[in-house]
Structure formats: structure tokens, C-alpha cells
Enzyme design. Structure first.
Site, PDB file in Angstrom:
ATOM      1  CB  THR A 133       1.731   4.046  -9.238  1.00  0.00           C
ATOM      2  OG1 THR A 133       2.013   2.965  -8.349  1.00  0.00           O
ATOM      3  CG2 THR A 133       0.649   4.885  -8.596  1.00  0.00           C
ATOM      4  CG  ASP A 135       2.334   0.933  -5.661  1.00  0.00           C
ATOM      5  OD1 ASP A 135       2.369  -0.251  -6.040  1.00  0.00           O
ATOM      6  OD2 ASP A 135       3.351   1.605  -5.418  1.00  0.00           O
ATOM      7  NE  ARG A 170       2.022 -28.159  -0.573  1.00  0.00           N
ATOM      8  CZ  ARG A 170       2.794 -28.496  -1.592  1.00  0.00           C
ATOM      9  NH1 ARG A 170       2.621 -27.886  -2.758  1.00  0.00           N
ATOM     10  NH2 ARG A 170       3.735 -29.391  -1.467  1.00  0.00           N
ATOM     11  CG  HIS A 179       5.444   1.796  -1.525  1.00  0.00           C
ATOM     12  ND1 HIS A 179       5.327   3.121  -1.176  1.00  0.00           N
ATOM     13  CD2 HIS A 179       6.689   1.420  -1.151  1.00  0.00           C
ATOM     14  CE1 HIS A 179       6.458   3.536  -0.634  1.00  0.00           C
ATOM     15  NE2 HIS A 179       7.297   2.516  -0.614  1.00  0.00           N
ATOM     16  CD  GLN A 302       2.039  -8.052  -8.099  1.00  0.00           C
ATOM     17  OE1 GLN A 302       1.103  -7.840  -7.358  1.00  0.00           O
ATOM     18  NE2 GLN A 302       3.283  -8.116  -7.655  1.00  0.00           N
TER      19      GLN A 302
END
Ligand code: F6P
Length: 376
Positions: A133, A135, A170, A179, A302
Site C-alpha cells: 500500500t 499508505d 503564495r 488514508h 501517487q
């Protein structure tokens, strides 16, 4: 005696899946006593008996390809939409496992897949899993494959955003996936030199965040990069969410169905309200600092494209170690990363846990030491 091995990829795709399929497949074929079959689109393909031949030809030239040649889905064996209904298809899956005379089924996926695979192991199937994953939140493994590539992609995005933020004076807020874990935002934020990094593990204070940007303005730096994890929470939202989760847990403990439903509805409403939370933060920072602000959501970029060299190596060695485990008849385990090596972790030690960023993690300390605001 030859062994019949099934492979499926489940959950969100991630770079390195094809490298893992190839690692498993080629290692299995090299034993000269294993046959492999792929199931398409995760557990759904196993339920519907949709297969893909995996031989030397199909396994060739896939190492560098993004996605998964097998396809994937987030379908769960015990809660699968079939027609207009959601059904428990576990028995059908077990029948198909037997129909193919499988000796083992290898499920490649993240936290959800580990859980679903464990359920099948409890039904008596010989299951092995690999942790993938972007994540990096799977418990009991040093790292998951896919994470490294996604971190590279997010870092490159931050690098590119730096020059435009600088030119236009900016604030650019960049939303990173992950997640409910902050690994990706933290890693890319540190690598890309973000001025503020906001992760779910550290609820952020809007005023501290704006102050960090104002301090840069006072020093004459009129731009800032804020890397925020999609799951990051303000202190207020964190308190609200914890309260709602507590209510749900207590209602479940008491067996109070009505209160549990109410708490679940509250949680759903909370998620609905948060849909644009990074846009809201961007607008708030603009008002509080007087600097024009823009939001960039990196999203599925990603997850796509060629895996990094590190992920290819990782996925290949996990795939190869997985076949070593099959040869030893070691089932009901996840092949986890353990430093330069691997270890087999019983699935019951993996499921129901999430690997979040520990607050004393060296990446957090390093970020703070170089002056990055962590939102607290
Ligand atoms: O788990 C991987 C992940 O990309 C998360 O970072 C993200 O929250 C989720 O999947 C997005 O899921 P989907 O692709 O189903 O929208």
C-alpha cells in the site's frame, strides 16, 4: 508432488504489484514443481472464477509496469455486492479454491486485504499475504511496497510547487494521500522541504500553523509550502471524531443498537463535512496571513506509473520469500519486511492493527529540528 498456487491483488492498486506477481510467479516456476494461476480483480475474480494464465510469457516485461495485470477491487468475500444485494460469498470462494485444487492462495494487499485473507484462512484455506500500500500503514512490517514510489511522486510534486509558490509569493497547500496515516505526507514533506507538515497523528492548531507562515513572512519569505495528509485533523475535528468513535464503541459494548446507529450516522455526517477540509484550510490560511493561497490535491497520481527501483527490489524479494514459505508449507502468514530480510508473521498478529507514525519517530524529530512546523 507439484503444488498449485493462486495469486490475487486486492484493495487500491499501488506501484510494485506487477513486480510482486513476477517475483512470485518466476520463483514458483523456477522450482519446477509449482503451477500458478492468477485471479482477476481481487476476491471478486476468485468468487466469479475469472482467471488469468500466469506463465513465462505473461510474467515477462511486467516488472516496470504500474498497476496490476490481474486487476483489483475492494470487494470483500463476506460482503460482496451481487446484483442488487450484498452477500456473503465466502463459501463460493472456498469452492473455487478447491475447484482449482489450490495448495495455497497468495493475497497481495493492504490492511483490508490482510483482514479478508485472514477470514479465508479461518475457513481452512492455505493463505499467504504480501503487504502493499502507498499508505505504509500495515502492522508488523517495516515497510510496504508502493510507499517508496508514492513518496517519490509526492516529493517531486512538492519540488515543482516550490518554484511556483516562490514566484507568486503564495502559500501552496499540497494534499497527500495516506488514508489515516501520515507516512506519505511526512516523508514527502521532509524530502521536499515543506515548511509545514500536517499529519493525522498530530492534530493541528490553525493559529500555530498560520503563525509559522507569518514568521517566515517577517523574515522576508513570502511563500510557504504546506504538506497535509488527507487524514490530518484540526484539534477541534480530532476532539469531535474521538467523541463520536467513543459513543459508537460504548453503544456497541452495551448492545444498544439505536445509540450505535446514531453514532454511525454522526460519523458519516462528520466525513461528509470534511470532504473539502484541505480547501477550507487553504482559504483560512489566506485570510489569516494575507498571502494568496492555492490547493493542489495529488490524488491518484501517487498510485500510478512505474515503480521505483526500491519498490521493485522490495516486491521481488517479498515474492521470492513467499515461495520459500510455500515450499516449507508455512501458511496463515504475512511475509513481512524485516530490515534487509523478511519474516513470516501470523495473520492474527497483523489484522485489526494500523501502523501509524509514532510521535517520537526520527522523521518527526528531524522535521522539527530543521524548523518545520508540525501544526502543534
Ligand atoms: O489505500 C490507498 C489509498 O490510495 C489511500 O491513500 C486513499 O485514501 C484511498 O486509497 C483512495 O481510495 P480509492 O482509490 O478507492 O479512491
Amino acid at each position: 508432488m507439484s503444488k498449485h498456487i493462486g495469486i490475487l491483488t486486492a484493495g487500491g492498486d499501488s506501484p510494485g504489484l506487477n513486480a510482486a506477481i513476477r517475483g512470485i510467479g518466476k520463483s514458483a516456476l523456477a522450482t519446477g514443481k509449482m503451477h500458478i494461476v492468477g485471479f482477476r480483480d481481487g476476491f471478486r475474480g476468485l468468487m466469479e472464477n475469472r482467471t488469468m494464465r500466469l506463465d513465462r510469457e505473461t510474467l515477462s516485461s511486467i516488472l516496470t509496469r504500474g498497476g496490476t495485470i490481474l486487476g483489483t477491487s475492494r470487494d470483500k468475500p463476506h460482503k460482496m455486492p451481487v446484483g442488487s444485494e450484498v452477500m456473503d460469498m465466502t463459501e463460493v470462494i472456498c469452492d473455487n479454491y478447491n475447484r482449482h485444487s489450490l495448495d495455497a492462495l497468495i493475497c497481495i494487499g493492504g490492511g483490508g486485504t490482510q483482514k479478508n485473507a485472514y477470514r479465508l484462512a479461518q475457513k481452512g484455506l492455505n493463505i499467504l499475504t504480501l503487504p502493499k500500500t502507498i499508505d505504509n500503514d500495515v502492522a508488523m512490517t517495516d515497510i510496504t511496497f508502493g510507499f517508496h514510489t508514492a513518496m517519490e511522486i509526492a516529493t517531486e510534486a512538492i519540488d515543482r510547487l516550490h518554484s511556483t509558490a516562490h514566484s507568486h509569493h503564495r502559500i501552496i497547500v499540497v494534499e497527500v494521500m495516506g488514508h489515516n496515516a501520515g507516512w506519505l505526507a511526512l516523508g514527502a514533506g521532509v524530502a521536499g522541504g515543506a515548511d509545514v507538515i500536517l499529519i493525522p497523528e498530530i492534530p493541528y492548531d490553525l493559529h500555530s500553523t498560520a503563525n509559522a507562515i507569518r514568521k517566515r513572512q517577517q523574515r522576508g519569505t513570502n511563500f510557504s509550502i504546506v504538506a497535509i495528509a488527507e487524514g490530518a485533523l484540526s484539534i477541534g475535528d480530532h476532539v469531535l471524531l474521538t467523541g463520536l468513535k467513543d459513543k459508537k464503541d460504548k453503544a456497541r459494548e452495551k448492545g444498544d443498537g439505536k445509540a450505535q446507529k446514531k453514532a454511525e450516522e454522526g460519523l458519516l455526517e462528520f466525513s461528509r463535512q470534511r470532504v473539502n477540509h484541505t480547501l477550507k484550510l487553504t482559504q483560512e490560511l489566506e485570510v489569516m496571513t494575507g498571502l494568496e493561497s492555492r490547493l493542489t490535491i495529488l490524488g491518484h497520481c501517487q498510485r500510478g506509473g512505474t515503480p521505483s527501483a526500491a519498490d521493485r527490489v522490495l516486491a521481488t524479494r517479498l515474492g521470492s520469500a513467499c515461495i520459500d514459505s510455500v515450499e516449507r508449507g508455512e501458511y496463515g502468514v504475512m511475509i513481512a519486511v524485516d530490515g534487509e530480510g523478511t519474516k513470516s508473521v501470523p495473520l492474527e498478529e497483523v489484522v485489526g492493527k494500523k501502523k501509524l507514525v509514532p510521535l517520537d519517530h526520527p522523521w518527526i524529530r528531524a522535521a522539527r529540528n530543521v524548523g518545520t512546523c508540525m501544526g502543534d
